[in-house]
Scaffold this active site. Structure first.
Site, short mmCIF file in Angstrom:
data_model
loop_
_atom_site.label_atom_id
_atom_site.label_comp_id
_atom_site.label_asym_id
_atom_site.label_seq_id
_atom_site.Cartn_x
_atom_site.Cartn_y
_atom_site.Cartn_z
NE ARG A 264 -2.73 0.65 3.49
CZ ARG A 264 -1.90 0.99 4.58
NH1 ARG A 264 -1.39 2.16 4.61
NH2 ARG A 264 -1.92 0.22 5.60
CE1 TYR B 237 -16.10 12.29 -16.47
CE2 TYR B 237 -14.52 12.31 -14.68
CZ TYR B 237 -15.67 11.74 -15.46
OH TYR B 237 -16.14 10.47 -15.22
CG ASP C 262 -7.93 16.22 -16.24
OD1 ASP C 262 -7.37 15.49 -16.88
OD2 ASP C 262 -9.14 15.78 -15.49
CE LYS D 192 -11.39 8.12 -19.16
NZ LYS D 192 -11.19 8.21 -17.79
#
Length: 386
Positions: free
Chosen positions: A51, A104, A176, A201
């Site tokens: 983690r 977005y 972004d 993406k």
């Protein structure tokens, strides 16, 4: 490594052959924990629990930092997890941020529905208009959140100008960069403080992984983000990271084909009688064309358009294509089509961020562009051969 070309760094940055076996591809370290040298001690690389850190993830972070020109990279479980970490690291109750009016839907939902409960305020502004951005800034503004190109209206913001506005106000500019990718645009070089990605993406590029990333040159902010990610556990698994590493190696050649195809699709749509308006920064008539040409290598693989016959026709057309797959997400090798108002941006309904009801968004893939054009013409009701 920094003096090498983009394509070279995409293949080699963070990708040293495995020292034990000589494997030229970074191994998938599918482990949750690591043997320690002693109580309170760790092996080289500070690996103690996955983690906190994992060697496969470290390789991706080094690769992304090199491509974005950043000192630090951090990988997250999703693009939204990356965005959430940045917002929580930078903002406190009583703070304010400026958000683009065509952002977005998921980002808007996070800010409007989640952060608002913390007492964090936001103002929606047209980021392509610097005067409106300046007017939206308050004394308590700590952050300007920018997408360029934006999702889904392909708006273009002058990143250098926004950085100057943010810094004059004692705020940070976050960009972004998902639509552009570091191959087409490097916001940190233009003055931005933080870059975020949905690596789901174009970076992953094959519609087979979900992930996110944050890039920055600020040491203290990196420590805050690292702490938040470890404390909240928003980490990607090693196989997801490995898939992203693999995808990035071909990013440059894929983006060239995405851009080639999108340019022809945009030109075809602009000449079609059933299309009222095309949103693509590569078209000379796009209001952000000159700024995009200045700060981007090319104009990307995303195209949006408004159907001349309204919302119902846009919905019907979206379901009528054969090669363009009706689906959310974007940036994969295959072409996708969607209706933002009913799909990815449904969360903006009733807000200042509403998208046109007749808008259709295309993620133009790397198929034979002649086939893509034929598919769109047929779906629009104007079938032609090659």
């Amino acid at each position: 490594m920094d003096n090498l070309g983009f394509e070279t760094r995409a293949i080699h940055a963070g990708q040293e052959p495995d020292p034990r076996t000589g494997a030229v591809i970074v191994p998938i370290y599918q482990t949750s924990t690591y043997a320690q040298d002693g109580v309170g001690g760790t092996r080289e690389g500070d690996y103690e629990y996955s983690r906190t850190a994992n060697p496969t993830r470290t390789a991706l972070e080094e690769q992304l930092a090199s491509l974005e020109g950043a000192r630090h990279g951090l990988a997250f479980a999703s693009g939204m997890a990356a965005s959430d970490a940045v917002l929580r690291a930078v903002l406190r109750p009583g703070d304010h941020l400026v958000l683009g009016n065509d952002a977005y839907g998921g980002t808007f939902r996070l800010i409007d529905k989640v952060l608002a409960q913390w007492g964090i305020a936001h103002t929606v502004a047209d980021l392509s208009n610097v005067d409106r951005v300046r007017a939206a800034v308050r004394p308590e503004t700590r952050l300007i959140w920018c997408e360029s190109p934006s999702n889904p209206l392909l708006g273009i913001a002058d990143i250098a100008a926004l950085a100057a506005i943010a810094h004059d106000a004692g705020a940070r500019l976050v960009v972004d960069n998902t639509f552009a990718t570091p191959y087409l645009q490097t916001p940190l070089a233009l003055g931005a403080d933080v870059v975020v990605h949905s690596t789901t993406k174009y970076l992953g590029g094959h519609s087979d992984v979900v992930g996110g990333a944050v890039l920055t040159g600020e040491d203290e902010l990196r420590e805050q983000l690292f702490f938040l990610r470890n404390a909240a556990g928003a980490v990607p698994g090693p196989f997801d990271v490995w898939l992203t590493l693999r995808g990035i190696k071909t990013l440059a050649v894929r983006m060239e084909r995405h851009c080639d195809n999108a340019e022809l699709v945009a030109e075809t749509l602009a000449a079609h009688p059933k299309v009222a308006k095309v949103y693509y920064p590569g078209l000379p008539g796009h209001p952000g064309h000159e700024v995009a040409a200045k700060q981007m290598r090319r104009f990307g693989g995303m195209v949006s358009f408004r159907h001349a016959d309204g919302e119902r026709a846009a919905l019907e057309m979206s379901a009528r294509t054969s090669l363009f797959i009706l689906a959310e997400s974007l940036g994969g090798i295959e072409s996708l089509i969607e209706h933002p108002g009913r799909m990815t941006h449904a969360s903006t309904s009733g807000s200042l961020l509403q998208v046109p009801a007749d808008l259709v968004r295309l993620s133009v893939g790397i198929e034979d562009v002649r086939d893509l054009v034929t598919d769109l013409r047929a779906a629009l009701g104007w079938s032609q051969g090659r």
